[in-house]
Design a protein around this motif. Structure first.
Motif, PDB file in Angstrom:
ATOM      1  N   UNK A  11       0.813  -1.212   0.000  1.00 50.49           N
ATOM      2  CA  UNK A  11       0.000   0.000   0.000  1.00 50.49           C
ATOM      3  C   UNK A  11       0.843   1.257   0.000  1.00 50.49           C
ATOM      4  N   UNK A  12       1.937   1.217   0.756  1.00 51.30           N
ATOM      5  CA  UNK A  12       2.828   2.381   0.767  1.00 51.30           C
ATOM      6  C   UNK A  12       3.530   2.536  -0.583  1.00 51.30           C
ATOM      7  N   UNK A  13       3.936   1.416  -1.158  1.00 46.56           N
ATOM      8  CA  UNK A  13       4.643   1.465  -2.442  1.00 46.56           C
ATOM      9  C   UNK A  13       3.732   1.934  -3.574  1.00 46.56           C
ATOM     10  N   UNK A  14       2.446   1.647  -3.442  1.00 51.70           N
ATOM     11  CA  UNK A  14       1.505   1.966  -4.517  1.00 51.70           C
ATOM     12  C   UNK A  14       1.548   3.435  -4.902  1.00 51.70           C
ATOM     13  N   UNK A  15       1.472   4.323  -3.908  1.00 47.50           N
ATOM     14  CA  UNK A  15       1.256   5.727  -4.231  1.00 47.50           C
ATOM     15  C   UNK A  15       2.472   6.354  -4.892  1.00 47.50           C
ATOM     16  N   UNK A  16       3.680   5.942  -4.487  1.00 39.10           N
ATOM     17  CA  UNK A  16       4.871   6.462  -5.159  1.00 39.10           C
ATOM     18  C   UNK A  16       4.923   5.984  -6.609  1.00 39.10           C
ATOM     19  N   UNK A  17       4.646   4.703  -6.820  1.00 39.94           N
ATOM     20  CA  UNK A  17       4.666   4.149  -8.174  1.00 39.94           C
ATOM     21  C   UNK A  17       3.543   4.729  -9.022  1.00 39.94           C
ATOM     22  N   UNK A  18       2.368   4.882  -8.434  1.00 37.14           N
ATOM     23  CA  UNK A  18       1.228   5.421  -9.175  1.00 37.14           C
ATOM     24  C   UNK A  18       1.472   6.888  -9.540  1.00 37.14           C
ATOM     25  N   UNK A  19       2.077   7.635  -8.628  1.00 42.58           N
ATOM     26  CA  UNK A  19       2.391   9.027  -8.924  1.00 42.58           C
ATOM     27  C   UNK A  19       3.330   9.140 -10.114  1.00 42.58           C
ATOM     28  N   UNK A  20       4.357   8.291 -10.167  1.00 40.31           N
ATOM     29  CA  UNK A  20       5.269   8.320 -11.306  1.00 40.31           C
ATOM     30  C   UNK A  20       4.566   7.899 -12.587  1.00 40.31           C
ATOM     31  N   UNK A  21       3.672   6.916 -12.470  1.00 42.58           N
ATOM     32  CA  UNK A  21       2.920   6.441 -13.637  1.00 42.58           C
ATOM     33  C   UNK A  21       2.043   7.563 -14.204  1.00 42.58           C
ATOM     34  N   UNK A  22       1.317   8.249 -13.338  1.00 44.50           N
ATOM     35  CA  UNK A  22       0.439   9.330 -13.786  1.00 44.50           C
ATOM     36  C   UNK A  22       1.259  10.478 -14.364  1.00 44.50           C
ATOM     37  N   UNK A  23       2.385  10.807 -13.733  1.00 44.07           N
ATOM     38  CA  UNK A  23       3.233  11.892 -14.241  1.00 44.07           C
ATOM     39  C   UNK A  23       3.765  11.559 -15.635  1.00 44.07           C
ATOM     40  N   UNK A  24       4.157  10.297 -15.837  1.00 37.38           N
ATOM     41  CA  UNK A  24       4.646   9.891 -17.158  1.00 37.38           C
ATOM     42  C   UNK A  24       3.554  10.011 -18.199  1.00 37.38           C
ATOM     43  N   UNK A  25       2.335   9.619 -17.848  1.00 38.68           N
ATOM     44  CA  UNK A  25       1.209   9.741 -18.783  1.00 38.68           C
ATOM     45  C   UNK A  25       0.945  11.207 -19.138  1.00 38.68           C
ATOM     46  N   UNK A  26       1.010  12.073 -18.134  1.00 41.51           N
ATOM     47  CA  UNK A  26       0.775  13.502 -18.392  1.00 41.51           C
ATOM     48  C   UNK A  26       1.856  14.082 -19.289  1.00 41.51           C
ATOM     49  N   UNK A  27       3.106  13.652 -19.086  1.00 43.42           N
ATOM     50  CA  UNK A  27       4.190  14.135 -19.951  1.00 43.42           C
ATOM     51  C   UNK A  27       3.969  13.681 -21.395  1.00 43.42           C
ATOM     52  N   UNK A  28       3.577  12.418 -21.554  1.00 43.23           N
ATOM     53  CA  UNK A  28       3.321  11.899 -22.905  1.00 43.23           C
ATOM     54  C   UNK A  28       2.213  12.695 -23.582  1.00 43.23           C
ATOM     55  N   UNK A  29       1.171  13.006 -22.829  1.00 41.06           N
ATOM     56  CA  UNK A  29       0.049  13.766 -23.394  1.00 41.06           C
ATOM     57  C   UNK A  29       0.496  15.173 -23.779  1.00 41.06           C
ATOM     58  N   UNK A  30       1.296  15.793 -22.923  1.00 37.73           N
ATOM     59  CA  UNK A  30       1.780  17.149 -23.218  1.00 37.73           C
ATOM     60  C   UNK A  30       2.652  17.161 -24.470  1.00 37.73           C
ATOM     61  N   UNK A  31       3.486  16.133 -24.634  1.00 34.09           N
ATOM     62  CA  UNK A  31       4.338  16.045 -25.831  1.00 34.09           C
ATOM     63  C   UNK A  31       3.508  15.868 -27.095  1.00 34.09           C
ATOM     64  N   UNK A  32       2.440  15.069 -26.999  1.00 38.18           N
ATOM     65  CA  UNK A  32       1.569  14.885 -28.167  1.00 38.18           C
ATOM     66  C   UNK A  32       0.912  16.200 -28.560  1.00 38.18           C
ATOM     67  N   UNK A  33       0.468  16.957 -27.566  1.00 39.66           N
ATOM     68  CA  UNK A  33      -0.164  18.246 -27.854  1.00 39.66           C
ATOM     69  C   UNK A  33       0.850  19.212 -28.467  1.00 39.66           C
ATOM     70  N   UNK A  34       2.055  19.227 -27.918  1.00 40.92           N
ATOM     71  CA  UNK A  34       3.094  20.141 -28.418  1.00 40.92           C
ATOM     72  C   UNK A  34       3.494  19.821 -29.853  1.00 40.92           C
ATOM     73  N   UNK A  35       3.566  18.502 -30.148  1.00 37.90           N
ATOM     74  CA  UNK A  35       4.035  18.084 -31.466  1.00 37.90           C
ATOM     75  C   UNK A  35       2.951  18.118 -32.534  1.00 37.90           C
ATOM     76  N   UNK A  36       1.701  18.289 -32.094  1.00 36.16           N
ATOM     77  CA  UNK A  36       0.622  18.336 -33.078  1.00 36.16           C
ATOM     78  C   UNK A  36       0.713  19.629 -33.886  1.00 36.16           C
ATOM     79  N   UNK A  37       0.598  19.523 -35.189  1.00 38.81           N
ATOM     80  CA  UNK A  37       0.664  20.711 -36.032  1.00 38.81           C
ATOM     81  C   UNK A  37      -0.627  21.515 -35.931  1.00 38.81           C
ATOM     82  N   UNK A  38      -0.553  22.821 -35.840  1.00 41.33           N
ATOM     83  CA  UNK A  38      -1.764  23.639 -35.674  1.00 41.33           C
ATOM     84  C   UNK A  38      -2.727  23.507 -36.834  1.00 41.33           C
ATOM     85  N   UNK A  39      -2.191  23.244 -38.055  1.00 44.86           N
ATOM     86  CA  UNK A  39      -3.072  23.204 -39.212  1.00 44.86           C
ATOM     87  C   UNK A  39      -3.624  21.816 -39.487  1.00 44.86           C
TER      88      UNK A  39
END
Length: 436
Positions: free
Chosen positions: A373-401
């Protein structure tokens, strides 16, 4: 004196690399608390499971997509290290299919249910499941198996949009390729385009009539069919919260007796001659009230610990007791009991912790085994942060047109027809449980 033959260890097998597979931890704790040595053959390098005090040893698993022969070879190496017969429990569909096919080869080293080697493959394959339901006269969403992109588009129109699209053998879908084992498609064009990825997916595309979700419509039934075929342990539960919402894995479930669902599950397993642990998913049609069988998982469901009765019996314990020829204790059901996956439903977990009629079973936290249970939250936090970074990169790399294509909404469990269509044209598929 223990009810269990603690001289016989248990081996949990999983090739799915999901680090948040809480069903594995549930099995580790259930058998470990009974005094059974638990060996885990799974990738737990970045999983809270490895922190459990009840893990006797971790073993390197075969890679995802490994053949039955490779899985059997890996298990033979584990058996040599253990050096005594063990109860083998497959924790995902791919392993359940492989173990059943290699039963003769594995039997000298492992205790396994005695059933036809191809039966788990029949029920886990979503195309085969539709045919099985048709042969048993069990309600199942109307399912079409197109043989080309144009026919896939026509099938989508025939079934009525939106439709559920599935790959018949979801465990073959490669990770990281953008494919989901089950999606809801909203256009005929999308269905045709998805068909073109069949080779990448590794199995046939199925299109299935959509049965909308709703309150009191999603149900599951867990059980253990013993050596005589009698269903022991387990019970029926209602999915009250899912991830993703409306059609995903169980984030919150409640033990709710349902004689109709129980009778359907017992009839299906009896007529098939099924032996071992099973997890069946149903959806009730809002128009007719009939329960449609959506998935047949030939293994423990991730939320199986919901159904621990007053004697502490669950489906995993029932399996160990039966295969070691020990009597199963006679406990009483505990309706109203709640199962909560904390990282998927944190607010529900807090509410349940304050007191639920019948009790609450958290997926990760336990007073006698706090480290996961203690290990879960540290691992889950890193997992969610990685997902958010991936999403931000997709948005940044998307062409406006450019205009991004509409993304199909993920549906983790099959759905069925609004008009209760149960005819089958060939056969269907499912989704990989527990994947974040």
């Amino acid at each position: 004196m223990s009810l269990f033959d603690t001289r016989v260890p248990a081996v949990l097998l999983r090739t799915d690399r999901n680090p948040f597979h809480h069903g594995t931890l549930g099995a580790v704790r259930s058998l470990g608390r009974a005094g059974v040595d638990v060996h885990v053959v799974a990738d737990c390098a970045h999983s809270p499971v490895r922190a459990s005090r009840y893990v006797t040893a971790l073993h390197t698993p075969p890679p995802p997509g490994a053949s039955s022969q490779d899985i059997a070879a890996a298990l033979s190496r584990v058996a040599a290290r253990i050096a005594r017969p063990a109860v083998l429990i497959a924790m995902d569909d791919a392993c359940a299919v492989a173990v059943a096919r290699a039963r003769t080869e594995l039997a000298p080293s492992f205790l396994l249910p005695d059933q036809p080697g191809e039966l788990p493959a029949r029920v886990a394959d979503k195309a085969e499941l539709a045919a099985v339901c048709a042969s048993l006269d069990v309600p199942h969403p109307e399912t079409l198996v197109p043989d080309g992109p144009a026919e896939a588009a026509r099938a989508a129109w025939r079934l009525g949009l939106p439709v559920v699209a599935k790959w018949s053998r979801p465990w073959l879908v490669p990770p990281g390729g953008g494919l989901r084992s089950t999606v809801l498609v909203r256009s005929a064009r999308e269905a045709g385009e998805l068909y073109l990825r069949a080779e990448e997916a590794g199995s046939r595309l199925l299109l299935q009539a959509f049965l909308p979700p709703g309150a009191d419509r999603d149900w599951f039934c867990h059980g253990y069919a013993d050596r005589s075929g009698t269903v022991r342990a387990g019970g029926c539960g209602r999915k009250t919260r899912a991830r993703p919402r409306g059609a995903g894995l169980t984030a919150v479930g409640r033990w709710t007796p349902n004689p109709r669902v129980q009778a359907l599950a017992e009839r299906v397993t009896a007529e098939l001659g099924y032996r071992g642990v099973f997890d069946l998913d149903f959806r009730r049609c809002g128009t007719t009230g009939r329960y449609h069988l959506l998935d047949f998982n030939p293994r423990p469901g991730a939320q199986f610990r919901l159904f621990a009765d007053t004697a502490g019996l669950d489906v995993v314990r029932a399996l160990h007791l039966d295969l070691t020829h020990r009597p199963l204790p006679q406990g009483a059901p505990r309706p109203g009991r709640v199962f909560v996956v904390e990282n998927y439903a944190p607010l529900s977990a807090l509410r349940a912790a304050r007191g639920e009629r019948g009790g609450c079973e958290p997926a990760w936290h336990a007073r006698d085994d706090r480290a996961p249970g203690r290990a879960l939250w540290a691992l889950w936090g890193r997992h969610v942060a990685a997902r958010l970074r991936e999403r931000a990169l997709r948005v940044r790399d998307a062409r406006p047109d450019s205009v991004a294509p509409a993304r199909a909404r993920v549906v983790r469990q099959a759905s069925a027809p609004a008009a209760d269509r149960t005819g089958v044209c060939d056969r269907p598929d499912e989704d990989r449980a527990g994947r974040p």
